[in-house]
Motif scaffolding. Sequence first.
Motif, PDB file in Angstrom:
ATOM      1  N   GLU B 249      41.151  48.612  35.134  1.00 21.75           N
ATOM      2  CA  GLU B 249      41.409  47.186  35.343  1.00 21.75           C
ATOM      3  C   GLU B 249      42.894  46.910  35.548  1.00 21.75           C
ATOM      4  O   GLU B 249      43.733  47.405  34.783  1.00 21.75           O
ATOM      5  N   THR B 250      43.208  46.135  36.560  1.00 24.52           N
ATOM      6  CA  THR B 250      44.610  45.787  36.847  1.00 24.52           C
ATOM      7  C   THR B 250      44.758  44.282  36.984  1.00 24.52           C
ATOM      8  O   THR B 250      43.791  43.539  36.820  1.00 24.52           O
ATOM      9  N   ALA B 251      45.973  43.866  37.351  1.00 17.83           N
ATOM     10  CA  ALA B 251      46.234  42.436  37.500  1.00 17.83           C
ATOM     11  C   ALA B 251      45.760  41.910  38.845  1.00 17.83           C
ATOM     12  O   ALA B 251      45.584  40.709  39.024  1.00 17.83           O
ATOM     13  N   ASP B 255      48.683  45.425  42.593  1.00 17.28           N
ATOM     14  CA  ASP B 255      48.811  46.347  41.462  1.00 17.28           C
ATOM     15  C   ASP B 255      47.884  47.550  41.671  1.00 17.28           C
ATOM     16  O   ASP B 255      48.275  48.709  41.471  1.00 17.28           O
TER      17      ASP B 255
END
Lengths: 308, 439
Positions: B249-251, B255
Amino acid sequence: MPMDKLRHRESNTKESKKLPRMRLTTKQKIYGWLFIAPALIALAVFTFYPIARGLLMSFQSKAAGEWTLGNYSRILIDPTFPKTIRNTVIYVIFFDLCMLPISMFLATLLNKKGLKGEKIYRVLLFLPATMTLMSYTTVFSLMFNKLGVINVILVKLGILSEPCNFTGRVWGARLIIILSHIWRWTGWNMVYYSAGYSQIDKTLYEAAELDGANGWQQWRYISLPELMPWVVLTTIFTTSGALQILDEISSLTKGGPANRTLSTSLYIYNTAFSGKMNFNYASAMGFVLAIAIIILTIIQRKVADKRD
Amino acid sequence: MKKLFSKKPLSLLLVLVMLVCAGHAAAMKAAAEAAEPITLTIWCDGNQLDAYDYIGELYNKYTGKNINFEFVEMAAADRNTKIAAAAESGYYEDMADLTVIQNNTIVGLTYNYSDMFLPLDDYFNPADFSQALLDFSTFNGVHYGIPSDTGYSISLYRSDLLQAGGLTAEDLNDITWAEFIEIGEKFYNDTGVYLMTNSASTIINQMWKASGLTLFDENGYALIDENKEELAKIIELYKEAIERHVIYETAGTTDSVGIVNSGIAAGVSSGLWVKGSVSGTCADFAGGWEVANVPSNEEGGSNYSVNGGSSWVVFSCSEHAEEAAEFIAYMYAGPGMTEDNCAFMDYMVNKRGEFLVYMPAVNTGFYETYEDPYFGAGFWDEVVLNFDKIPSVGMSPLYTDLNGGTGFAAVAERVLIDGVDAYQALADIQAELDFTMDG
C-alpha cells in the motif's frame, strides 16, 4: 465693558470661527468618502453581496428554493460534520500550541543583541510564507511517501522496521498537514513578534540586567507582557486560519484516511462543488463556521482586554 | 428657397441619410462577420495546449473550415468551480464554448446543471462508445458528453521481477482476486517482492467498478445495503491481499511507480495513463514490461474497470454551440480520427500518451500495430481493444462520493485501521450517502 457683553462677543467670535471649520470638516468628509468609495464599492460587490446572497441561500432548499431552516437543522443530524469539527479542533490546538511558541522562540533568538546575519535568518525564515501551496505540498508529499527522505531516515535509524505509508495512517496524515502548515506560517508569525520586540523600550532590559535578572526572567517579565498584544493578534489569526484550513488538506490527503483529516472548510467546499453540489447546505455550514470564528475572536479579544 | 430649407424637409432628409448609413453599417458589419472566422474558446489543462492546437489544425484541414481555436489554460478544479458558479449565479459571460472534464466530476455537473450543457445526441452515435464511459455524462437518457480518453484499468509488471518468481503477465491475466492472492503470497515468499502496489483508494475503486453491480437506483440513491454481501467480500479480499503481503500500500500512483522502479513491488495497477509515469520514471527498464488486466472479484466476474478518464462537453450558453458540437463530434466521435491514416490517434498516443476511445477508430487496428517507443511494438493490443468490456455500475452524483474520501476506500481504511466490521462500515456509508442525497 461688562463681563456679559464680553462673553457674548467671545461666544459670537467662537461661533463665527466654528462655522467655516464645520464646513471644512464636511468638505473633508465628502472627500474622504469619495476617496474610499471605489474600495467600498468593491467591498460591497465582492464581499458583502456574496455574504448576503450566501445567507439567503442558506435559508433556501436546494430542490425548490423554498424558505426553510432545514439546512441549519440538517447540520445537527449530519454524520460527517461532527467528525470535521473534531479534526479542525485538532488543527487549532496544534497550530496554536506548537506554531506560536516556535515563532516566539525564533523571534526572541533573532532579537538577541549582537546576533550576526540576523537579516539573512529573518528572510530565510519568512521565505516559506511566500511559497505557492502546490510547491510545498508536493515537496511534503514526496518527503513523506514510502521512498521519501523521512522514511529513509526513520528506517536507517531503526525507528521503523519498514517504510510507513503516512497518508494511510490517521496520525501520519495529520502529522504531514500539521508540519506543512507550521513550516509555512511560522516565519509569518515570527515577523509579528519581531515587530513587537522592536517596540519594547531597551532601557527596560538594561535596568533588569542591573537588577541581576537572567535571560529567562527578562523574557518572562519584560518581553512576554510587552508582546502580549501581538500574542493575542497572532492567536486570533492562527485560530481563524486553522478553522478555515482547506487547501493543504485538499492537496495532501483529500481528507483521508476515512475522513480523519477532513476539515470543516474542505467539507463545505466538497458539499458545494462535488457530487450532489448542495450550495444551500454548504452556505448554512459556512455561516455556522463563520459564527464560531467570530465568537472565538470575541473571546480572545475579551481575554486581551482583561489583561489591559 | 425658403421652403426648401424649412425645418421639416431638412429633418426628413437627415433621418433618411441616417437610416441609409445605419443600414449600410449593419450590412458592412454582417459582411465582415461572415468573412471573419468563428472563434471557439476551449478550456483545457496547460499541458494539453500543444495537442489541442494540433486538433484544431487537423479539423480545419479535414473539413475545409476556417475556425479559430482559442485554448485557455485552466486547472480542472477551477473549470468545475467556474461551471458550478456560473450555473448558480446565472452569469455566463465568462464561459468558454466547450471543455474537457474528468469523468469523476462530470457526473455531478450533468446531474445538477444539465441545462448548462448542450445535448449531443444529434451529433454522434453513442453505440460507438463503451456504455460504462458514456454513463458518466448521460443524465435522464440524454448524452451531454463525448468520451475523450479512457481511464481503463491495467496492471503493469516489470518482466525481470516476474521472471524471478517464475511468473509471466499471462499467469495474471483473466484471473480472480482469490487466485491473485494465492499467486501473490507465493511470489512474496519466494522473492520477497510484493506482486502489486498502489493506494487503497485506487485498488478498492478499481474493484467495485469492475463488480458490475447496480449501485444506484433510478433516483440516484446508493444501493449499498442491497449489495452489501458482494461489497463486503471486496473489502475482505483487499484486507486479505494486504495481510498476505500481496499488495504494497502506498500514498498513490506516483509513489507506487517509484516502488516498482526500486523493486519493492513487481507491478502497479492503475489507469492506462500510468504508462506515462512509468516511462518517465523507470528509464532503465524500457522494453522490460508486461501488461495484464485487473483481477475479477469472483469467478466469471469482469476483469475490466475504469480509473479516471474524461469527456468533452459543449456549453449550451455558447454563441457557437452548434459549431463546437460539430467540431468535437467530428474529431472525437467521427471521421476526424481515421482521416489521414489515423494521424490524430498517432499524435495523441505519441505526444500525450492518450488512448482514444471511439470504437470504430480503435477497431481499425491502429493500436495493435502501434510501436510504443518505451514499451515496444504491439504492447498495447490486448489492452486497448477491450474498452467496451468495462461493466456499467449505473450513475449518480454519489459516484463522486463513492470514488472519493467518503467512499469504499474509507470503508476499507476503517476496516483496516480501526478494525471495524465491514458490514458496519458499509451501513455507515449508506447512511452518509442517503444523507447527502436527501439534501
